[in-house]
Design an enzyme around this catalytic site. Sequence first.
Site, PDB file in Angstrom:
ATOM      1  N   HIS A   1      31.086 -22.278 -12.644  1.00  0.00           N
ATOM      2  CA  HIS A   1      31.770 -21.991 -12.006  1.00  0.00           C
ATOM      3  C   HIS A   1      32.502 -22.840 -11.242  1.00  0.00           C
ATOM      4  O   HIS A   1      32.143 -24.301 -11.750  1.00  0.00           O
ATOM      5  CB  HIS A   1      30.053 -21.392 -10.738  1.00  0.00           C
TER       6      HIS A   1
ATOM      7  N   LYS B   1      31.248 -23.963  -5.767  1.00  0.00           N
ATOM      8  CA  LYS B   1      30.546 -22.428  -5.051  1.00  0.00           C
ATOM      9  C   LYS B   1      28.899 -23.620  -4.668  1.00  0.00           C
ATOM     10  O   LYS B   1      28.636 -24.797  -5.864  1.00  0.00           O
ATOM     11  CB  LYS B   1      29.861 -22.148  -6.568  1.00  0.00           C
TER      12      LYS B   1
END
Length: 267
Positions: free
Chosen positions: A158, A162
Amino acid sequence: MGNQILIGVNGAAGRMGQRVAVLVYQDPDLKLGAALESENSPALGKDAGEVAGIGPIGVEIQSELTDRVDVIIDFSLPAGLIKIAGICAERQIGLVAATTGLTPEQRNEVLTASQTTPLILAPNMSLAVNLMMKLVREASHSLKNSPGGVDVEIIERHHRFKEDAPSGTALHFGEIVADEMGQTEHVHGRAGRPGPRPVCEIGYHALRTGDNVGEHTIVFGMMGETIDLTVRGHTRDSYVYGALAGAKYLAAQKPGLYTMADVLGLN
């Protein structure tokens, strides 16, 4: 156009909420009927279309729901989701809960809405990810008695912003695998000399790079061969398209808890 489904978006000024406004505007079956934000949001009073970059659409961002809608799509924060879940339960408005990062207690609080209104509460709204969950379940079921054993590792990637790791989607993939194959240990990364890999564990590995939207690979490693199942998101719109599909589905449902598998007809 009188049969359009009226959509409300909770978290309208956020990155995902703005995309909901745009994609609802582009969908002839849907119409944005309400845009909600927290009571201290600087976007209050602004036109949701202007905030989303598509020009005025006549829907003002407000802190309270005053307009009639058929379904609310929530891309906010846990506190915002809990608030709107209570409103949806009271007014019997369908709710697509796309907010993640809930504690078990918060999740249970949201789930109570399903007693009086249709609710989707999913770890991931992507249609491709939810299809992948079915494929992972089928692979786990088919391979669980493979001679020589099967080692399962989950790799997720990700964007750098995040905050949680591993992702909730990765953990859900692990739950699916363990449900079918019976692993009891969930290991997050490895370092040093952990020794030979035990058969009872699932390994998780979280990568955080650039602006990666989301990528998950489930590795089934056997003696002599390997299966890699991978799903990649290219834009965040994939999550919004899934939420819109969920909203269309909920508009015709009775009160209860539904899943994205229901939306896709995978059950």
